[in-house]
Enzyme design. Structure first.
Site, short mmCIF file in Angstrom:
data_model
loop_
_atom_site.label_atom_id
_atom_site.label_comp_id
_atom_site.label_asym_id
_atom_site.label_seq_id
_atom_site.Cartn_x
_atom_site.Cartn_y
_atom_site.Cartn_z
N GLY A 296 0.82 -1.20 0.00
CA GLY A 296 0.00 0.00 0.00
C GLY A 296 0.85 1.25 0.00
O GLY A 296 2.02 1.22 0.39
N GLU A 297 0.25 2.35 -0.47
CA GLU A 297 0.99 3.60 -0.51
C GLU A 297 0.01 4.75 -0.43
O GLU A 297 -1.11 4.68 -0.94
CB GLU A 297 1.81 3.70 -1.81
CG GLU A 297 2.82 4.83 -1.78
CD GLU A 297 3.92 4.63 -2.83
OE1 GLU A 297 4.92 5.35 -2.75
OE2 GLU A 297 3.75 3.76 -3.70
N GLY A 298 0.42 5.82 0.24
CA GLY A 298 -0.44 7.00 0.36
C GLY A 298 0.39 8.22 0.67
O GLY A 298 1.63 8.18 0.62
N VAL B 284 3.21 1.09 2.98
CA VAL B 284 2.96 -0.04 3.88
C VAL B 284 3.58 -1.29 3.26
O VAL B 284 3.42 -1.55 2.07
CB VAL B 284 1.45 -0.26 4.11
CG1 VAL B 284 1.23 -1.45 5.04
CG2 VAL B 284 0.81 0.99 4.69
N ASP C 78 -11.28 10.02 8.24
CA ASP C 78 -10.88 9.51 6.92
C ASP C 78 -11.48 8.13 6.67
O ASP C 78 -10.80 7.20 6.25
CB ASP C 78 -9.36 9.47 6.81
CG ASP C 78 -8.88 9.46 5.36
OD1 ASP C 78 -9.66 9.87 4.47
OD2 ASP C 78 -7.73 9.07 5.11
#
Length: 349
Positions: free
Chosen positions: A28-30, A35, A147
């Protein structure tokens, strides 16, 4: 020193577990960073959030997130397993969720597999709602997530929902109805009063949950682009079907008609109530009660007219000026100070 319920990892341990944060381990990425999947020396599967370059503000947010995560204990919240802080590295460790995030099943690479049958979707909707009930009504002080979205609902091996990512979470001191603060969150899920004026309360999470509920039912994205550059949100899309009492058209066609029509009707009407004007939204306690027991059918379904314009997708809400409410500064800052003291005592130098 306080007996904390989490583990303090060494950097060496987490580098070894994630194969030196190899791209193949990235799950994951944000905006916060990335992650990674990992496996500890004991054989446990973990997820490691690696934050980007640290600033004083990011350090404080990290400290508060660790403090909040260490406090929450609920079957539908992704709890903290441990962390590492040293030099410029800030790492948060969670249990690994083998069925990934809800967004992966609704819009991502697992969508075509249709692993989310109707009973699983109902379970995810209820589980997510129960996690929010804990944050809003049982945690002390109460917590606003800020969120709620499909990518922040993770699924364990049994497809049980785990609400995750408390990076934007806000603590609500007792007796305070709302705060005015810098806008954080994701376009499409933001309550209008929050997106426009920065007024945040539990009701903002309720709105986001309503959007999420429609997304679970329909597998449509919160905002879609129409010809001519017009944007339509999921409530605007669903409203005509509700007006015509045609709830079947709202359901994800990949389910091929295998769903409970009464449950669909009930859940859509709950979503519409959640996305009403702030004063008309239910609490998450009411939402869970309705999801489990059904809500009485009114003779007329009151359609909720949206009175705001959908903002541009690339608008940066994080640049909205902060306007602190007078009520915000007392208990919340006291909590932050305590978190900072705890953090200073735990830092690994």
């Amino acid at each position: 020193m306080k007996d904390y319920p989490w583990e303090i990892y060494s950097l060496k341990e987490l580098i070894h577990a994630t194969n030196n944060f190899h791209d193949d381990n990235k799950i994951g990425e944000g905006g916060f960073g990335s992650v990674y999947w990992g496996r500890t020396s004991k054989g446990d599967e973990i997820a490691v959030k690696r934050l980007k370059a640290m600033t004083g503000k990011a350090e404080m947010e990290f400290a508060v997130e660790v403090e909040i995560l260490g406090r929450v204990r609920h079957k539908n919240l992704l709890g903290l397993r441990g962390f590492y802080a040293g030099g410029d590295e800030r790492l948060i460790v969670y249990d690994f969720m083998p069925n990934h995030s809800l967004i992966t099943h609704l819009h991502g690479h697992l969508a075509a597999d249709v692993l989310l049958n109707w009973p699983r979707r109902v379970g995810i909707a209820i589980g997510s709602a129960e996690g929010l009930v804990y944050l809003h009504h049982e945690a002390n002080p109460h917590i606003i997530h800020r969120d709620i979205k499909a990518s922040n609902v993770l699924l364990d091996s049994d497809f049980q929902a785990k609400v995750a990512d408390f990076g934007f979470a806000k603590l609500i001191p007792e007796g305070v109805s709302h705060l005015t603060t810098r806008v954080k969150g994701t376009l499409g899920y933001l309550a209008p009063e929050y997106a426009m004026w920065g007024k945040v309360s539990e009701s903002c999470d309720v709105y986001s949950y309503g959007i999420l509920l429609l997304e679970i039912i329909s597998a449509r994205k919160p905002i879609e682009k129409l010809p001519g550059g017009i944007k339509r949100d999921i409530v605007q899309w669903a409203s005509p079907f509700v007006e015509k009492d045609n709830y079947d058209e709202i359901v994800d066609p990949r389910l091929k008609g295998k769903f409970n029509r009464e449950q669909v009707k009930n859940m859509v009407e709950i979503a519409m109530r959640c996305t009403a004007k702030p004063e008309n939204r239910p609490s998450m306690l009411m939402v869970v009660d309705w999801l489990k027991g059904g809500i009485r059918r009114k003779k007329e379904v009151t359609m909720l007219v949206k009175d705001y314009m959908v903002a541009e997708e690339d608008e940066d809400y994080n640049d909205v000026d902060e306007d602190k409410n007078e009520d915000e500064d007392t208990d919340y800052e006291r909590f932050q100070s305590r978190a900072r003291r705890n953090w200073d005592g735990l830092k690994m130098r």
